[in-house]
Design a protein around this motif. Structure first.
Motif, PDB file in Angstrom:
ATOM      1  N   ASP A 222       2.862   1.639 -10.643  1.00 43.75           N
ATOM      2  CA  ASP A 222       3.735   0.979  -9.719  1.00 43.75           C
ATOM      3  C   ASP A 222       4.256   1.930  -8.678  1.00 43.75           C
ATOM      4  O   ASP A 222       4.553   1.037  -7.560  1.00 43.75           O
ATOM      5  CB  ASP A 222       5.085   0.506 -10.677  1.00 43.75           C
ATOM      6  N   GLN A 223       4.486   3.161  -8.747  1.00 50.90           N
ATOM      7  CA  GLN A 223       4.784   3.829  -7.836  1.00 50.90           C
ATOM      8  C   GLN A 223       3.621   3.911  -6.452  1.00 50.90           C
ATOM      9  O   GLN A 223       3.964   3.756  -5.391  1.00 50.90           O
ATOM     10  CB  GLN A 223       5.088   5.226  -7.930  1.00 50.90           C
ATOM     11  N   GLU A 224       2.463   4.018  -6.893  1.00 53.63           N
ATOM     12  CA  GLU A 224       1.284   4.011  -6.038  1.00 53.63           C
ATOM     13  C   GLU A 224       1.095   2.729  -5.171  1.00 53.63           C
ATOM     14  O   GLU A 224       1.033   2.731  -4.237  1.00 53.63           O
ATOM     15  CB  GLU A 224       0.084   4.460  -6.679  1.00 53.63           C
ATOM     16  N   SER A 225       1.529   1.528  -5.944  1.00 58.09           N
ATOM     17  CA  SER A 225       1.157   0.216  -5.406  1.00 58.09           C
ATOM     18  C   SER A 225       2.468  -0.068  -4.172  1.00 58.09           C
ATOM     19  O   SER A 225       2.251  -0.311  -3.301  1.00 58.09           O
ATOM     20  CB  SER A 225       1.562  -0.858  -6.445  1.00 58.09           C
ATOM     21  N   ALA A 226       3.622   0.458  -4.630  1.00 51.22           N
ATOM     22  CA  ALA A 226       4.859   0.494  -3.725  1.00 51.22           C
ATOM     23  C   ALA A 226       4.517   1.255  -2.563  1.00 51.22           C
ATOM     24  O   ALA A 226       4.705   0.755  -1.244  1.00 51.22           O
ATOM     25  CB  ALA A 226       6.114   0.975  -4.218  1.00 51.22           C
ATOM     26  N   ARG A 227       3.890   2.686  -2.694  1.00 54.69           N
ATOM     27  CA  ARG A 227       3.459   3.633  -1.618  1.00 54.69           C
ATOM     28  C   ARG A 227       2.311   2.570  -0.665  1.00 54.69           C
ATOM     29  O   ARG A 227       2.667   2.575   0.700  1.00 54.69           O
ATOM     30  CB  ARG A 227       2.876   4.570  -1.956  1.00 54.69           C
ATOM     31  N   LEU A 228       1.650   1.884  -1.376  1.00 53.58           N
ATOM     32  CA  LEU A 228       0.581   1.222  -0.493  1.00 53.58           C
ATOM     33  C   LEU A 228       1.277   0.034   0.405  1.00 53.58           C
ATOM     34  O   LEU A 228       0.744  -0.064   1.477  1.00 53.58           O
ATOM     35  CB  LEU A 228      -0.633   0.688  -1.429  1.00 53.58           C
ATOM     36  N   PHE A 229       1.834  -0.723  -0.482  1.00 55.50           N
ATOM     37  CA  PHE A 229       2.707  -1.694   0.158  1.00 55.50           C
ATOM     38  C   PHE A 229       3.453  -1.282   1.438  1.00 55.50           C
ATOM     39  O   PHE A 229       3.448  -1.588   2.648  1.00 55.50           O
ATOM     40  CB  PHE A 229       3.521  -2.367  -0.682  1.00 55.50           C
ATOM     41  N   GLY A 230       4.013  -0.039   1.312  1.00 56.44           N
ATOM     42  CA  GLY A 230       4.983   0.637   2.244  1.00 56.44           C
ATOM     43  C   GLY A 230       4.239   1.036   3.635  1.00 56.44           C
ATOM     44  O   GLY A 230       4.623   0.686   4.496  1.00 56.44           O
ATOM     45  N   LEU A 231       3.143   1.557   3.249  1.00 57.47           N
ATOM     46  CA  LEU A 231       2.308   2.058   4.414  1.00 57.47           C
ATOM     47  C   LEU A 231       1.594   0.942   4.974  1.00 57.47           C
ATOM     48  O   LEU A 231       1.580   1.079   6.238  1.00 57.47           O
ATOM     49  CB  LEU A 231       0.998   3.170   3.786  1.00 57.47           C
ATOM     50  N   GLU A 232       1.253  -0.050   4.430  1.00 53.54           N
ATOM     51  CA  GLU A 232       0.632  -1.165   5.154  1.00 53.54           C
ATOM     52  C   GLU A 232       1.739  -1.813   5.808  1.00 53.54           C
ATOM     53  O   GLU A 232       1.222  -2.405   6.837  1.00 53.54           O
ATOM     54  CB  GLU A 232       0.002  -2.140   3.869  1.00 53.54           C
ATOM     55  N   ARG A 233       2.979  -1.975   5.549  1.00 52.48           N
ATOM     56  CA  ARG A 233       3.963  -2.665   6.151  1.00 52.48           C
ATOM     57  C   ARG A 233       4.280  -1.790   7.359  1.00 52.48           C
ATOM     58  O   ARG A 233       4.535  -2.056   8.428  1.00 52.48           O
ATOM     59  CB  ARG A 233       5.182  -2.868   5.184  1.00 52.48           C
ATOM     60  N   ALA A 234       4.284  -0.400   7.186  1.00 55.86           N
ATOM     61  CA  ALA A 234       4.595   0.523   8.382  1.00 55.86           C
ATOM     62  C   ALA A 234       3.517   0.288   9.367  1.00 55.86           C
ATOM     63  O   ALA A 234       4.007   0.303  10.675  1.00 55.86           O
ATOM     64  CB  ALA A 234       4.656   1.805   7.918  1.00 55.86           C
TER      65      ALA A 234
END
Length: 341
Positions: A222-234
């Motif tokens: 879940d944490q890695e999924s949130a990291r990926l989503f955040g970086l894609e959004r950034a």
């Protein structure tokens, strides 16, 4: 604007009993460089001054080689074969000393002139909210060198400013980043990142905070999924931000998606060509695509671009996040050099 004028008092100062000599020898300067120690300013300046004035063509070729990313010692030996060994560096040391003497005695040297272009952009004053002032002050505090004795009090001041900044304005991303930097607890770091995302969803920096909280560690799914989503959004919010691009490329490479990472890291480096972290990520991308020799060379380029600690800044015994990142880069280079043909 005149470039190349020597500071005579740094070369010859009778009151300090300094006569035409650098504070350390040229061989000692090279030895410090290879050990990753802080450079000696006077000696570094004298060497560049001598080469620019007396061996300019070779010096230009050396600088071009460094800009291409060539290994520094190889580039030096190719550009200055006469100074490739210890005996040659002693010869160079004598030449530099002679050149300094000549400058003091004759006041003759080469300069280059350049037109000074005044800033033409618009300028406007604006008031800063207290929360912004506190967040910026906290960021400056943790980014400034401090002794081991001062470190705890500096961190306490930064922590207090950042907490107060977020209390007054939960959207102060700088303050959230400072608290993430200061916290030792992963859950607390991630909670701060999530709160910032809620408060400032349109600020690309917010979406980098999950990645900052996890750093190079592997989190839960879940944490890695949130990291990926955040970086894609950034990267979507700031498509020309080199840091966002290289961090997204890094997570793609760690996922084995080298083809997706490649255009991102290339764009990041086109925006910031000398970035050691971006070159480190490019090496990871190359490794993910199965090219170990390319990964080794890119990692070597990354390590060669790591800035030295200023000579006035001494180790405190506790590694900073930057120093930890540097150690990881050096370890990866050693690993590539062992495993790559």
């Amino acid at each position: 604007m005149i470039v190349g004028t020597p500071w005579i008092d740094r070369i010859f100062n009778p009151e300090m009993n300094v006569r035409y000599r650098t504070s350390i020898t040229i061989p000692a300067l090279f030895d410090r460089e290879r050990k990753g120690l802080g450079p000696d300013y006077d000696t570094s300046w004298a060497l560049v001054f001598y080469l620019a004035n007396n061996e300019g063509k070779a010096f230009n070729e050396y600088q071009r080689a460094l800009f291409r990313g060539d290994e520094p010692d190889v580039a030096w030996n190719q550009s200055f074969p006469a100074y490739a060994d210890a005996a040659g560096l002693l010869v160079l040391d004598r030449k530099v000393a002679a050149a300094l003497r000549e400058v003091v005695e004759t006041q003759r040297f080469k300069t280059a002139s350049s037109t000074y272009a005044a800033y033409q952009g618009p300028m406007a004053a604006r008031g800063m909210a207290e929360s912004e002032v506190r967040a910026l002050r906290a960021e400056l505090l943790i980014g400034s060198p401090s002794s081991k004795k001062e470190r705890d009090s500096v961190r306490a001041r930064a922590f207090a400013d950042a907490r107060e900044a977020l209390r007054k304005n939960p959207a102060e991303v700088r303050a959230a980043a400072v608290l993430i930097n200061l916290s030792a607890d992963r859950k607390e770091k991630l909670a701060l990142a999530r709160a910032a995302a809620v408060a400032a969803p349109d600020d690309f920096r917010t979406w980098l905070l999950d990645d900052m909280a996890l750093d190079e560690d592997h989190g839960t799914a879940d944490q890695e999924s949130a990291r990926l989503f955040g970086l894609e959004r950034a990267a979507a919010l700031a498509p020309d931000n080199p840091w966002a691009l290289q961090r997204l490329a890094r997570i793609y490479a760690r996922m084995g998606k080298g083809a997706d990472a490649l255009p991102l890291i290339r764009k990041s480096l086109s925006l910031f060509p000398d970035s050691a972290p971006a070159l480190d990520t490019y090496a990871l991308v190359a490794s993910a695509q199965g090219s170990c020799p390319a990964a080794r060379e890119l990692e070597r380029m990354a390590v060669n671009r790591i800035p030295h600690r200023p000579a006035t800044q001494k180790p405190t015994g506790e590694q900073t996040p930057f120093e930890k990142a540097v150690e990881r880069m050096r370890d990866r280079l050693a690993s590539y050099e062992r495993s790559c043909p």
